[in-house]
Motif scaffolding. Structure first.
Motif, PDB file in Angstrom:
ATOM      1  N   UNK A  16      30.563 -13.169  85.941  1.00  0.00           N
ATOM      2  CA  UNK A  16      29.260 -13.664  86.384  1.00  0.00           C
ATOM      3  C   UNK A  16      28.452 -12.508  86.942  1.00  0.00           C
ATOM      4  N   UNK A  17      27.230 -12.396  86.472  1.00  0.00           N
ATOM      5  CA  UNK A  17      26.337 -11.358  86.954  1.00  0.00           C
ATOM      6  C   UNK A  17      25.522 -11.861  88.133  1.00  0.00           C
ATOM      7  N   UNK A  18      24.456 -11.165  88.421  1.00  0.00           N
ATOM      8  CA  UNK A  18      23.578 -11.529  89.533  1.00  0.00           C
ATOM      9  C   UNK A  18      22.911 -12.874  89.277  1.00  0.00           C
ATOM     10  N   UNK A  19      22.713 -13.636  90.329  1.00  0.00           N
ATOM     11  CA  UNK A  19      21.993 -14.914  90.271  1.00  0.00           C
ATOM     12  C   UNK A  19      22.630 -15.918  89.323  1.00  0.00           C
ATOM     13  N   UNK A  20      23.934 -15.840  89.118  1.00  0.00           N
ATOM     14  CA  UNK A  20      24.620 -16.807  88.275  1.00  0.00           C
ATOM     15  C   UNK A  20      24.445 -16.591  86.788  1.00  0.00           C
ATOM     16  N   UNK A  21      23.913 -15.454  86.387  1.00  0.00           N
ATOM     17  CA  UNK A  21      23.757 -15.165  84.966  1.00  0.00           C
ATOM     18  C   UNK A  21      25.060 -14.592  84.414  1.00  0.00           C
TER      19      UNK A  21
END
Length: 65
Positions: A16-21
């Motif tokens: 999972x990347x930043x902000x749930x992306x």
């Protein structure tokens, strides 16, 4: 989050990347992307959702010139 490019026959773990992306690197071929998400809360409750053929991918056309 897991991703599959063969209708769920095999899965690759993603992160999972930043902000749930979830950044994905699609293969350079026509096909479909399947997604599987799992989550667990502090009480031990779990949920899993799988979407086979969530969306279609196609290779990019070459740039003119």
């Amino acid at each position: 989050m897991d991703v599959s490019y063969d209708d769920g026959a095999s899965w690759k773990v993603t992160w999972s990347g930043a902000n749930g992306t979830v950044p994905l690197r699609h293969p350079a071929m026509d096909g479909f992307v399947s997604l599987r998400a799992r989550s667990k809360d502090s009480a031990g409750n779990t949920v899993e959702q799988t979407i086979i053929r969530a969306y279609r991918i196609a290779p990019c056309a070459p740039s003119p010139g």
